[in-house]
Design a protein around this motif. Structure first.
Motif, PDB file in Angstrom:
ATOM      1  N   GLY A 181       0.812  -1.218   0.000  1.00  0.00           N
ATOM      2  CA  GLY A 181       0.000   0.000   0.000  1.00  0.00           C
ATOM      3  C   GLY A 181       0.839   1.258   0.000  1.00  0.00           C
ATOM      4  O   GLY A 181       0.541   2.224  -0.706  1.00  0.00           O
ATOM      5  N   LYS A 182       1.885   1.274   0.797  1.00  0.00           N
ATOM      6  CA  LYS A 182       2.739   2.464   0.872  1.00  0.00           C
ATOM      7  C   LYS A 182       3.457   2.723  -0.447  1.00  0.00           C
ATOM      8  O   LYS A 182       3.600   3.865  -0.874  1.00  0.00           O
ATOM      9  CB  LYS A 182       3.787   2.306   1.981  1.00  0.00           C
ATOM     10  N   ILE A 183       3.891   1.645  -1.082  1.00  0.00           N
ATOM     11  CA  ILE A 183       4.615   1.810  -2.349  1.00  0.00           C
ATOM     12  C   ILE A 183       3.688   2.351  -3.425  1.00  0.00           C
ATOM     13  O   ILE A 183       4.057   3.252  -4.182  1.00  0.00           O
ATOM     14  CB  ILE A 183       5.284   0.485  -2.779  1.00  0.00           C
ATOM     15  N   SER A 184       2.439   1.843  -3.483  1.00  0.00           N
ATOM     16  CA  SER A 184       1.506   2.334  -4.499  1.00  0.00           C
ATOM     17  C   SER A 184       1.124   3.792  -4.219  1.00  0.00           C
ATOM     18  O   SER A 184       0.971   4.590  -5.147  1.00  0.00           O
ATOM     19  CB  SER A 184       0.260   1.457  -4.552  1.00  0.00           C
ATOM     20  N   GLU A 185       0.984   4.161  -2.940  1.00  0.00           N
ATOM     21  CA  GLU A 185       0.713   5.557  -2.593  1.00  0.00           C
ATOM     22  C   GLU A 185       1.882   6.453  -3.003  1.00  0.00           C
ATOM     23  O   GLU A 185       1.686   7.546  -3.531  1.00  0.00           O
ATOM     24  CB  GLU A 185       0.475   5.700  -1.097  1.00  0.00           C
ATOM     25  N   LEU A 186       3.077   5.969  -2.756  1.00  0.00           N
ATOM     26  CA  LEU A 186       4.267   6.741  -3.104  1.00  0.00           C
ATOM     27  C   LEU A 186       4.355   6.951  -4.612  1.00  0.00           C
ATOM     28  O   LEU A 186       4.617   8.065  -5.077  1.00  0.00           O
ATOM     29  CB  LEU A 186       5.526   6.033  -2.601  1.00  0.00           C
ATOM     30  N   MET A 187       4.078   5.906  -5.380  1.00  0.00           N
ATOM     31  CA  MET A 187       4.118   6.031  -6.837  1.00  0.00           C
ATOM     32  C   MET A 187       3.005   6.965  -7.332  1.00  0.00           C
ATOM     33  O   MET A 187       3.196   7.728  -8.271  1.00  0.00           O
ATOM     34  CB  MET A 187       3.995   4.653  -7.497  1.00  0.00           C
ATOM     35  N   GLY A 188       1.842   6.912  -6.689  1.00  0.00           N
ATOM     36  CA  GLY A 188       0.751   7.824  -7.055  1.00  0.00           C
ATOM     37  C   GLY A 188       1.126   9.273  -6.787  1.00  0.00           C
ATOM     38  O   GLY A 188       0.830  10.162  -7.588  1.00  0.00           O
ATOM     39  N   ASP A 189       1.766   9.506  -5.660  1.00  0.00           N
ATOM     40  CA  ASP A 189       2.201  10.864  -5.337  1.00  0.00           C
ATOM     41  C   ASP A 189       3.265  11.354  -6.318  1.00  0.00           C
ATOM     42  O   ASP A 189       3.260  12.525  -6.712  1.00  0.00           O
ATOM     43  CB  ASP A 189       2.746  10.927  -3.916  1.00  0.00           C
ATOM     44  N   VAL A 190       4.154  10.464  -6.714  1.00  0.00           N
ATOM     45  CA  VAL A 190       5.179  10.838  -7.695  1.00  0.00           C
ATOM     46  C   VAL A 190       4.515  11.193  -9.023  1.00  0.00           C
ATOM     47  O   VAL A 190       4.876  12.182  -9.677  1.00  0.00           O
ATOM     48  CB  VAL A 190       6.218   9.700  -7.863  1.00  0.00           C
ATOM     49  N   ALA A 191       3.517  10.400  -9.431  1.00  0.00           N
ATOM     50  CA  ALA A 191       2.821  10.677 -10.691  1.00  0.00           C
ATOM     51  C   ALA A 191       2.088  12.019 -10.628  1.00  0.00           C
ATOM     52  O   ALA A 191       2.104  12.784 -11.602  1.00  0.00           O
ATOM     53  CB  ALA A 191       1.838   9.555 -11.008  1.00  0.00           C
ATOM     54  N   LYS A 192       1.442  12.314  -9.500  1.00  0.00           N
ATOM     55  CA  LYS A 192       0.766  13.606  -9.353  1.00  0.00           C
ATOM     56  C   LYS A 192       1.762  14.756  -9.426  1.00  0.00           C
ATOM     57  O   LYS A 192       1.477  15.802 -10.016  1.00  0.00           O
ATOM     58  CB  LYS A 192       0.014  13.651  -8.023  1.00  0.00           C
ATOM     59  N   GLY A 193       2.917  14.562  -8.815  1.00  0.00           N
ATOM     60  CA  GLY A 193       3.938  15.604  -8.860  1.00  0.00           C
ATOM     61  C   GLY A 193       4.435  15.866 -10.274  1.00  0.00           C
ATOM     62  O   GLY A 193       4.616  17.010 -10.679  1.00  0.00           O
ATOM     63  N   ILE A 194       4.617  14.810 -11.036  1.00  0.00           N
ATOM     64  CA  ILE A 194       5.073  14.966 -12.427  1.00  0.00           C
ATOM     65  C   ILE A 194       4.008  15.664 -13.251  1.00  0.00           C
ATOM     66  O   ILE A 194       4.307  16.559 -14.051  1.00  0.00           O
ATOM     67  CB  ILE A 194       5.440  13.589 -13.022  1.00  0.00           C
ATOM     68  N   LYS A 195       2.731  15.294 -13.051  1.00  0.00           N
ATOM     69  CA  LYS A 195       1.643  15.929 -13.806  1.00  0.00           C
ATOM     70  C   LYS A 195       1.549  17.414 -13.487  1.00  0.00           C
ATOM     71  O   LYS A 195       1.388  18.245 -14.387  1.00  0.00           O
ATOM     72  CB  LYS A 195       0.316  15.250 -13.494  1.00  0.00           C
ATOM     73  N   SER A 196       1.654  17.775 -12.207  1.00  0.00           N
ATOM     74  CA  SER A 196       1.567  19.188 -11.846  1.00  0.00           C
ATOM     75  C   SER A 196       2.779  19.962 -12.358  1.00  0.00           C
ATOM     76  O   SER A 196       2.657  21.126 -12.751  1.00  0.00           O
ATOM     77  CB  SER A 196       1.419  19.348 -10.341  1.00  0.00           C
ATOM     78  N   PHE A 197       3.934  19.315 -12.388  1.00  0.00           N
ATOM     79  CA  PHE A 197       5.128  19.964 -12.941  1.00  0.00           C
ATOM     80  C   PHE A 197       4.950  20.254 -14.430  1.00  0.00           C
ATOM     81  O   PHE A 197       5.243  21.352 -14.900  1.00  0.00           O
ATOM     82  CB  PHE A 197       6.348  19.070 -12.715  1.00  0.00           C
ATOM     83  N   LYS A 198       4.432  19.267 -15.175  1.00  0.00           N
ATOM     84  CA  LYS A 198       4.197  19.474 -16.608  1.00  0.00           C
ATOM     85  C   LYS A 198       3.150  20.550 -16.840  1.00  0.00           C
ATOM     86  O   LYS A 198       3.263  21.354 -17.763  1.00  0.00           O
ATOM     87  CB  LYS A 198       3.761  18.163 -17.260  1.00  0.00           C
ATOM     88  N   LYS A 199       2.103  20.558 -16.004  1.00  0.00           N
ATOM     89  CA  LYS A 199       1.065  21.581 -16.131  1.00  0.00           C
ATOM     90  C   LYS A 199       1.654  22.973 -15.891  1.00  0.00           C
ATOM     91  O   LYS A 199       1.344  23.918 -16.600  1.00  0.00           O
ATOM     92  CB  LYS A 199      -0.059  21.300 -15.143  1.00  0.00           C
TER      93      LYS A 199
END
Length: 82
Positions: free
Chosen positions: A23-41
């Motif tokens: 669970g922690k690893i999937s949450e961490l990967m989700g947070d990383v993906a959100k960070g990348i999306k907001s950076f691109k935006k």
């Protein structure tokens, strides 16, 4: 003595999963993906604001009175006067 073998990588992965859980690893990967999306935006917003020129203001007319021409006296005329 050089590279890691498949077994080394497998053991490290198992320890990471045991420590953090799936669970922690999937949450961490989700947070990383959100960070990348907001950076691109953020980058795309910067490009659109930089590409759009600022609105142009029309030139203003300056109201002024005509200036009388200045008379330049020659040195000879000045010596006659004084």
């Amino acid at each position: 003595m050089g590279a890691f073998s498949f077994w080394h990588i497998l053991i490290v992965a198992a320890v990471v999963i045991l420590l953090f859980g799936r669970g922690k690893i999937s949450e961490l990967m989700g947070d990383v993906a959100k960070g990348i999306k907001s950076f691109k935006k953020g980058l795309s917003e910067d490009e659109t604001t930089a590409a759009a020129p600022p609105p142009a203001t029309p030139p203003r007319a300056i109201d002024h009175e005509p200036v009388e021409p200045v008379r330049v006296e020659k040195a000879e005329e000045r010596s006659k006067v004084g």
